[in-house]
Design an enzyme around this catalytic site. Structure first.
Site: not given
Length: 209
Positions: A9-10
């Site tokens: 999710g980064s």
């Protein structure tokens, strides 16, 4: 075998997508930023900057930021046409990618996600977040103009789209409205098989609604 150091999710999600688009074989290593994995000696030995993403190549050398990894992947696989062939087109792609990473991420979302780094006094935190939102509104407006009458930033899918996608993804996850062209680009990216695979692997299947 290449080793890819990432956090689900980064910003590393964009590189993860590129690796899958290119159908490359690699080992994925999770870096828990909240637990401080990036500051552990064994990781600092690979990436002294204590950042993600990191890609350790077959020869053991490491690339330690989004732009250099994306550019190297594109140049190493020219037949996939992830970069324009002409110098001006390549420069424009790098400009758009650097804007997504440096401004939308580094100036906008950074103020929202890591507010304390911009102001030690909690009384100033809301003002810092508001400034971040202003930067994002202006920044996504710029990206929206770049996408005018285009499916992708360079006309066809490329490395800059993976950078723009991860900040669009953050906007979606935080309830931030995207301008029309950015929203269409985000939805278009979500239909790509590699994007869908990555989001499912990283635990974000809910984004594929």
């Amino acid at each position: 075998m290449m080793k890819f150091y990432m956090t689900p999710g980064s910003c590393s999600t964009g590189i993860h997508i590129l690796l899958e688009e290119l159908e490359l074989v690699f080992e994925a290593h999770l870096v828990n930023l909240l637990a401080g994995d990036q500051h552990k000696p064994e990781y600092l030995a690979i990436n002294p900057k204590a950042t993600i993403p990191t890609l350790v190549r077959d020869d053991g050398s490491a690339l330690t930021d989004f732009q250099s990894i994306a550019w190297w992947l594109a140049r190493s696989h020219p037949k996939r046409r992830l970069l324009p062939e002409d110098a001006d087109g390549e420069a424009r792609v790098l400009e758009a990618m650097n804007f997504a990473v440096g401004t939308l991420h580094g100036q906008g979302f950074a103020r929202i996600f890591t507010t304390e780094k911009f102001a030690a006094d909690p009384a100033q935190h809301e003002a810092v977040k508001a400034q971040g939102r202003e930067i994002l509104e202006r920044g996504f407006a710029v990206a929206d103009r770049l996408l005018d009458r285009r499916d992708y930033l360079a006309g066809s899918f490329g490395i800059a789209d993976c950078a723009l996608f991860y900040v669009e993804f953050w906007a979606d996850r935080t309830g931030m409205a995207l301008p029309d062209n950015c929203q269409a680009h985000y939805r278009r990216m979500l239909q790509r098989p590699a994007v869908r695979q990555v989001l499912m692997e990283e635990g974000y299947a809910s984004a594929l609604r």
